[in-house]
Design an enzyme around this catalytic site. Structure first.
Site, PDB file in Angstrom:
ATOM      1  N   LYS A 189       0.631  -1.461   0.113  1.00 29.36           N
ATOM      2  CA  LYS A 189       0.219  -0.054   0.368  1.00 29.36           C
ATOM      3  C   LYS A 189       1.108   1.160   0.356  1.00 29.36           C
ATOM      4  O   LYS A 189       0.473   2.128  -0.781  1.00 29.36           O
ATOM      5  CB  LYS A 189      -0.660  -0.531   1.268  1.00 29.36           C
ATOM      6  CG  LYS A 189      -1.852  -1.544   0.951  1.00 29.36           C
ATOM      7  CD  LYS A 189      -2.969  -1.129   1.961  1.00 29.36           C
ATOM      8  CE  LYS A 189      -4.103  -1.908   2.769  1.00 29.36           C
ATOM      9  NZ  LYS A 189      -4.259  -3.530   2.012  1.00 29.36           N
ATOM     10  N   GLU A 208      -2.561   6.191   8.221  1.00 19.51           N
ATOM     11  CA  GLU A 208      -4.006   6.972   7.942  1.00 19.51           C
ATOM     12  C   GLU A 208      -4.639   7.422   8.648  1.00 19.51           C
ATOM     13  O   GLU A 208      -4.436   7.522   9.083  1.00 19.51           O
ATOM     14  CB  GLU A 208      -4.597   6.185   6.447  1.00 19.51           C
ATOM     15  CG  GLU A 208      -4.277   5.678   5.268  1.00 19.51           C
ATOM     16  CD  GLU A 208      -5.481   5.004   4.436  1.00 19.51           C
ATOM     17  OE1 GLU A 208      -6.512   4.943   5.140  1.00 19.51           O
ATOM     18  OE2 GLU A 208      -4.525   4.454   3.297  1.00 19.51           O
ATOM     19  N   HIS A 260     -14.307  -3.376   9.333  1.00 19.60           N
ATOM     20  CA  HIS A 260     -13.105  -3.207   7.892  1.00 19.60           C
ATOM     21  C   HIS A 260     -14.065  -4.245   6.613  1.00 19.60           C
ATOM     22  O   HIS A 260     -13.235  -4.800   5.573  1.00 19.60           O
ATOM     23  CB  HIS A 260     -12.409  -3.576   7.970  1.00 19.60           C
ATOM     24  CG  HIS A 260     -11.539  -1.911   9.108  1.00 19.60           C
ATOM     25  ND1 HIS A 260     -12.037  -0.572   9.164  1.00 19.60           N
ATOM     26  CD2 HIS A 260     -11.175  -2.168  10.712  1.00 19.60           C
ATOM     27  CE1 HIS A 260     -11.115   0.059   9.277  1.00 19.60           C
ATOM     28  NE2 HIS A 260     -11.095  -0.530  10.407  1.00 19.60           N
ATOM     29  N   ARG A 302      -6.724  -8.439  -8.887  1.00 19.17           N
ATOM     30  CA  ARG A 302      -7.542  -9.327  -8.620  1.00 19.17           C
ATOM     31  C   ARG A 302      -9.469  -9.332  -9.054  1.00 19.17           C
ATOM     32  O   ARG A 302      -9.533  -7.576  -9.268  1.00 19.17           O
ATOM     33  CB  ARG A 302      -7.749 -10.402  -7.423  1.00 19.17           C
ATOM     34  CG  ARG A 302      -8.065  -9.852  -6.322  1.00 19.17           C
ATOM     35  CD  ARG A 302      -7.607 -10.128  -5.274  1.00 19.17           C
ATOM     36  NE  ARG A 302      -8.105  -9.463  -4.192  1.00 19.17           N
ATOM     37  CZ  ARG A 302      -8.894  -9.077  -3.520  1.00 19.17           C
ATOM     38  NH1 ARG A 302     -10.217  -8.968  -4.277  1.00 19.17           N
ATOM     39  NH2 ARG A 302      -9.146  -8.529  -2.389  1.00 19.17           N
TER      40      ARG A 302
END
Length: 620
Positions: free
Chosen positions: A116, A200, A235, A297
């Site tokens: 990431k 973040e 999440h 994917r």
């Protein structure tokens, strides 16, 4: 065109790929572990190869075994599905080096987007906006804590190699940062073999918007519009829809253009998803949507895109992997209607969403909508894999009609004795904010018991259950004269107890002659309940009443936070269990002392095993 295909996956995605491949005339080969020897995907394939023991790390995650199976069966190509090895660049390269077609993006593209932090740096370089945060190489706890403070709480700790909600922790208080970091890194190491994280800024009114992209080997990249995946729990996506509610044409053009730019930046080939986080405090706006990550994917929620575009994404994958150009250009793609997908899981919302395992003795899924599943009646929900039973997909003219269709479908689910979230899904469909489209990723958490606790049973269901349980064996009238009234069936008061332990009294019940039942199961709006006659019994002990800490399911012990003899406070974490790809913390039910500890890190346990035993602090 590819002629034979090995699916390096299991469950519903393997069945989904097999269906399209067979429709295209492609021979299919399944792989399976010990636990999946009788699985649906094994029987649906033209051929199947055993690749190892039940744990994924000994079967579905062993690339060499999968490549060997492909060679042994003459498979021309390998489709990885999603999860497992689908985003493993080294495995993709090994497949290619073995002379087998890889149905997915180039290994370099996977690597470019796989971490990431590196992906965000690349996006910054090409002008795609990213969420504020820290992407640095210094992974010391002190530096990460300092960067979190600089970003400003709340923050999100995310594993750089993460996905699917794994390796992610929200932190609201600096005092909780250290523990959250350790937990996140531990989960990241277990799931991805990489403990690095990024920080973040946590958006307080977040919407999760993602764009389906597709590229071919001739340099063309298109988007197939957006999906909204904001309805989440821990999440993990719960209900996804396409298009996104409240998305205007200007914002759609901006976010889809950014997604195509991101895909082109890594020379992307095949199906992929660009995920964005949006600050929805003032609705969806192009200047408040930021890149989060790319999934290189096929996505779990790809059917909603298929429903609104009329495109079979698996067919496109196979054609592009075979060297063909994309079947459609951007101007040929349009949105038609509204689609939603609900993930039906084997879990119990009323018990903290603990996964439920066992035999699907009764399984009825709605036959009037699209169902993607890898199980069937009499099949097993294994503790070794993700607890998904099915995906329920609806397509309608508009959003309100899609919600109504999804409510009908989720309410029609019947599963027993394995518990599911079907009733939870049906209640979401009736939520006012969800219906209005004013959603964000915190909606489910804010609703709490309104969504997770089943409603009280209907009186009619109680009467039916009581009547069946209290039915009397057919005897002569003088042999069974209890409650006898001439020319009338006997009447009685019947006490029944449900599987949650609640006692229900059904008064003035008509008792019919017939075979009495030991147990009655009823279904209403997705909820299954079982009833038995309430029998007198002695005082029960167990669970945590006597200080016994029981394993709620089979799993692996990944952390032990106490030792025998330690004093503990109510709510203090004792043991952490990893099961069905999730962590479950077991805590102290009262203040006391650890009198007995029967576990160690790395050990396996079964449901109902006493992991620890506490004595109360105020015990004599």
């Amino acid at each position: 065109m590819i002629q034979s295909l090995l699916i390096a996956n299991r469950g519903e995605i393997a069945c989904r790929i097999i269906r399209t491949a067979k429709a295209m005339g492609v021979r299919t080969i399944a792989v399976y572990s010990d636990a999946d020897a009788k699985a649906l995907h094994v029987r649906q394939a033209d051929e199947a190869v055993h690749i190892g023991a039940s744990p994924a790390r000994e079967s579905y995650l062993v690339g060499d075994k999968i490549i060997a199976a492909a060679k042994a069966t003459g498979a021309e190509a390998i489709h990885p599905g999603y999860g497992f090895l689908s985003e493993n660049a080294d495995f993709a390269q090994d497949v290619i080096d073995a002379g087998i077609v890889w149905v997915g993006p180039n290994p370099d593209s996977i690597r470019a987007m796989g971490l990431k932090d590196a992906a965000k740096e690349r996006m910054i370089a090409v002008g795609v906006p990213v969420t504020p945060g820290y992407l640095g190489a210094d992974q010391s706890p002190e530096r990460l804590a300092a960067e979190a403070a600089a970003v400003g709480y709340p923050v999100l700790i995310k594993a750089v190699a993460g996905g699917g909600g794994k390796g992610m922790r929200r932190v609201d208080d600096p005092a909780d940062f250290a523990d959250a970091l350790v937990s996140c890194q531990r989960e990241a190491a277990s799931s991805f073999g990489n403990t690095d994280v990024l920080i973040e800024k946590y958006i307080l009114s977040p919407r999760h918007i993602e764009v389906q992209v597709f590229g071919d080997s001739h340099g063309t990249v298109v988007h197939l519009f957006e999906r909204d995946c904001s309805l989440q729990r821990r999440h993990q996506k719960v209900i996804e829809e396409a298009p996104a509610p409240g998305m205007d044409a200007v914002t759609r053009e901006a976010i889809c253009a950014a997604a195509v730019k991101a895909a082109k930046a890594v020379d992307y080939v095949g199906a992929g998803t660009i995920e964005f986080i949006a600050d929805a405090s003032e609705g969806l706006r192009a200047d408040r949507i930021w890149f989060m990550e790319m999934n290189t994917r096929l996505q779990v929620e790809h059917p909603v895109t298929e429903e609104i575009t009329g495109v079979d994404l698996v067919e496109w994958q196979l054609r592009v992997a075979g060297g063909e150009a994309l079947p459609k250009r951007q101007e040929d793609l349009a949105i038609n209607g509204w689609a939603m997908e609900a993930r039906l899981y084997a879990e119990n919302p009323a018990s903290g969403f603990l996964p439920s395992t066992g035999t699907l003795e009764h399984l009825r899924l709605p036959n009037f909508v699209r169902i993607e599943t890898g199980v069937e009646e009499a099949g097993e929900v294994s503790p070794f894999y993700d607890p998904m039973i099915a995906k329920i997909i609806v397509h309608a003219e508009d959003r309100s009609a899609a919600i109504a269709a999804l409510w009908d479908a989720t309410g029609d689910v019947e599963v027993w004795p394995v518990r599911t979230n079907a009733g939870f899904l049906a209640r979401i469909c009736q939520d006012a904010d969800f219906g209005a489209g004013t959603i964000d990723t915190g909606l489910i958490e804010r609703r709490g018991d309104v969504l997770t606790v089943p409603p009280a049973p209907k009186p009619a269901h109680l009467r039916d259950a009581a009547a069946a349980l209290a039915a009397r064996p057919m005897l002569g009238v003088w042999d069974d004269a209890i409650g006898l009234r001439l020319n009338a069936a006997p009447r009685s008061e019947v006490r029944i107890v449900d599987d949650a332990g609640a006692v229900h009294v059904v008064a003035d019940l008509m008792i019919d002659d017939g075979p009495p039942q030991d147990e009655v199961v009823s279904f209403f709006l997705g909820e299954g309940r079982s009833y038995r006659l309430d029998q007198p019994r002695g005082t029960a002990i167990g669970g945590t009443a006597d200080g016994a800490i029981l394993s709620p399911m089979p799993g692996r012990i990944i952390a032990v936070d106490v030792a025998a003899g330690d004093s503990v406070a109510k709510g203090q974490k004792l043991v952490t269990l990893e099961a069905m790809k999730m962590e479950h913390s077991l805590t102290a039910p009262f203040d006391g002392t650890v009198a007995e500890l029967n576990v160690e890190v790395g050990g396996q346990t079964q449901e109902g095993v006493v992991l620890a035993r506490l004595t109360r602090a105020d015990a004599a």
